[in-house]
Design a protein around this motif. Structure first.
Motif, PDB file in Angstrom:
ATOM      1  N   ALA A  44     -22.222 -41.254  -6.262  1.00 21.27           N
ATOM      2  CA  ALA A  44     -22.040 -41.064  -7.698  1.00 21.27           C
ATOM      3  C   ALA A  44     -22.863 -39.904  -8.254  1.00 21.27           C
ATOM      4  O   ALA A  44     -22.913 -39.712  -9.470  1.00 21.27           O
ATOM      5  N   VAL A  61     -19.202 -44.955  -6.955  1.00 21.33           N
ATOM      6  CA  VAL A  61     -18.749 -43.676  -7.484  1.00 21.33           C
ATOM      7  C   VAL A  61     -19.081 -43.563  -8.971  1.00 21.33           C
ATOM      8  O   VAL A  61     -19.448 -44.542  -9.620  1.00 21.33           O
ATOM      9  N   SER A  62     -18.937 -42.351  -9.481  1.00 23.10           N
ATOM     10  CA  SER A  62     -19.186 -42.094 -10.893  1.00 23.10           C
ATOM     11  C   SER A  62     -17.867 -42.051 -11.655  1.00 23.10           C
ATOM     12  O   SER A  62     -16.855 -41.584 -11.126  1.00 23.10           O
ATOM     13  N   PRO A  63     -17.844 -42.484 -12.916  1.00 24.54           N
ATOM     14  CA  PRO A  63     -16.612 -42.408 -13.705  1.00 24.54           C
ATOM     15  C   PRO A  63     -16.226 -40.972 -14.031  1.00 24.54           C
ATOM     16  O   PRO A  63     -15.076 -40.706 -14.403  1.00 24.54           O
ATOM     17  N   ASP A  64     -17.165 -40.055 -13.864  1.00 22.15           N
ATOM     18  CA  ASP A  64     -16.912 -38.657 -14.212  1.00 22.15           C
ATOM     19  C   ASP A  64     -16.326 -37.841 -13.065  1.00 22.15           C
ATOM     20  O   ASP A  64     -16.028 -36.651 -13.245  1.00 22.15           O
ATOM     21  N   PRO A 108     -13.378 -38.453 -10.737  1.00 26.55           N
ATOM     22  CA  PRO A 108     -12.226 -39.179 -10.201  1.00 26.55           C
ATOM     23  C   PRO A 108     -11.699 -38.603  -8.894  1.00 26.55           C
ATOM     24  O   PRO A 108     -11.042 -39.319  -8.127  1.00 26.55           O
ATOM     25  N   GLN A 164     -12.882 -40.678  -5.794  1.00 23.40           N
ATOM     26  CA  GLN A 164     -12.163 -41.939  -5.612  1.00 23.40           C
ATOM     27  C   GLN A 164     -10.725 -41.695  -5.171  1.00 23.40           C
ATOM     28  O   GLN A 164     -10.198 -42.409  -4.306  1.00 23.40           O
ATOM     29  N   CYS A 200     -16.720 -49.366  -6.340  1.00 20.27           N
ATOM     30  CA  CYS A 200     -17.201 -49.799  -7.654  1.00 20.27           C
ATOM     31  C   CYS A 200     -17.797 -48.601  -8.385  1.00 20.27           C
ATOM     32  O   CYS A 200     -18.319 -47.658  -7.775  1.00 20.27           O
ATOM     33  N   THR A 201     -17.699 -48.637  -9.682  1.00 24.40           N
ATOM     34  CA  THR A 201     -18.115 -47.525 -10.529  1.00 24.40           C
ATOM     35  C   THR A 201     -19.468 -47.800 -11.166  1.00 24.40           C
ATOM     36  O   THR A 201     -19.666 -48.863 -11.773  1.00 24.40           O
ATOM     37  N   GLU A 230     -21.182 -47.058 -14.084  1.00 23.25           N
ATOM     38  CA  GLU A 230     -20.776 -46.527 -15.382  1.00 23.25           C
ATOM     39  C   GLU A 230     -21.812 -45.580 -15.991  1.00 23.25           C
ATOM     40  O   GLU A 230     -21.463 -44.655 -16.704  1.00 23.25           O
ATOM     41  N   SER A 287     -26.930 -46.286  -9.501  1.00 21.44           N
ATOM     42  CA  SER A 287     -25.990 -46.420  -8.391  1.00 21.44           C
ATOM     43  C   SER A 287     -26.479 -47.455  -7.396  1.00 21.44           C
ATOM     44  O   SER A 287     -25.699 -48.267  -6.889  1.00 21.44           O
ATOM     45  N   THR A 310     -26.005 -50.936  -8.846  1.00 13.54           N
ATOM     46  CA  THR A 310     -24.583 -51.279  -8.834  1.00 13.54           C
ATOM     47  C   THR A 310     -24.140 -51.720  -7.440  1.00 13.54           C
ATOM     48  O   THR A 310     -23.435 -52.714  -7.277  1.00 13.54           O
TER      49      THR A 310
END
Length: 208
Positions: free
Chosen positions: A16, A58-61, A63, A66, A82-83, A85, A94, A97
């Motif tokens: 992430a 991973v990071s939401p920023d 994509p 993923q 899993c993200t 956030e 990270s 998470t």
């Protein structure tokens, strides 16, 4: 003789980060000589190990990471994405998470791997996992790197609370230091313990 259940090792791959040192290129989707993205090569090695499940954080920023993984491993039963956030707040987010997801999977140990270390072999990962199958497993084990613990690191469940309490941009390094000689050091080929986190190293990776 009655024995307890076999320890369940869950691998966590931290993916992430913003990859600021290799900007504008993102290291984890950088291709090797065959065109395979770094994160795919890392995942392939980890999923070939004896880890029961694999958690990719991973990071939401980002994509693209993923998307690359889902194309390479569609609907794989042992892979959990899993993200984180709030990944921008640092590595600790990270890590937390990933550990929380591993706990939900029933982990008795977590093998924390870095997405930018694609050369670590399943044999090294299995040697780390094997330490948790001992009658008295160490609190942590890591490959020996220049006389000290390197990455990846496997952590016994007794350290899960401490791992989740990390803050900011720190992982488990301070915990390893505090554990001192209690950390089991595993022999490993030094050429496998390379992280590709600079433009120069990405250029090298492109020929591997």
């Amino acid at each position: 003789m009655v024995t307890g259940p076999k320890p369940l090792a869950v691998a966590i791959i931290l993916a992430a980060g913003r990859s600021s040192r290799t900007a504008p290129a993102h290291k984890l989707i950088a291709p090797d000589a065959s065109g395979r993205a770094m994160i795919i090569r890392t995942l392939t090695s980890v999923m070939a190990s004896k880890a029961a499940q694999t958690v990719l954080v991973v990071s939401p920023d980002l994509p693209a990471i993923q998307q690359s993984v889902l194309e390479a491993f569609p609907a794989h039963p042992s892979l959990h994405i899993c993200t984180a956030e709030q990944a921008a707040l640092g590595l600790s987010v990270s890590l937390r998470t990933g550990v929380e997801q591993a706990e939900q999977l029933g982990a008795s140990a977590v093998l924390v791997c870095l997405g930018d270390m694609p050369l670590v072999s399943p044999a090294v990962l299995d040697a780390l996992i094997a330490t948790q199958n001992e009658a008295s497993p160490p609190p942590a084990a890591a490959p020996e790197w220049q006389g000290r613990p390197g990455n990846p690191v496997i952590w016994h469940s007794s350290l899960f609370p401490a791992l989740k309490q990390r803050e900011g941009d720190q992982g488990g390094r301070s915990l390893l230091k505090a554990l001192g000689p209690a950390v089991r050091l595993i022999p490993a080929p030094p050429e496998e313990l390379v992280d590709f986190d600079t433009p120069e190293r990405l250029a090298t990776y492109a020929h591997l």
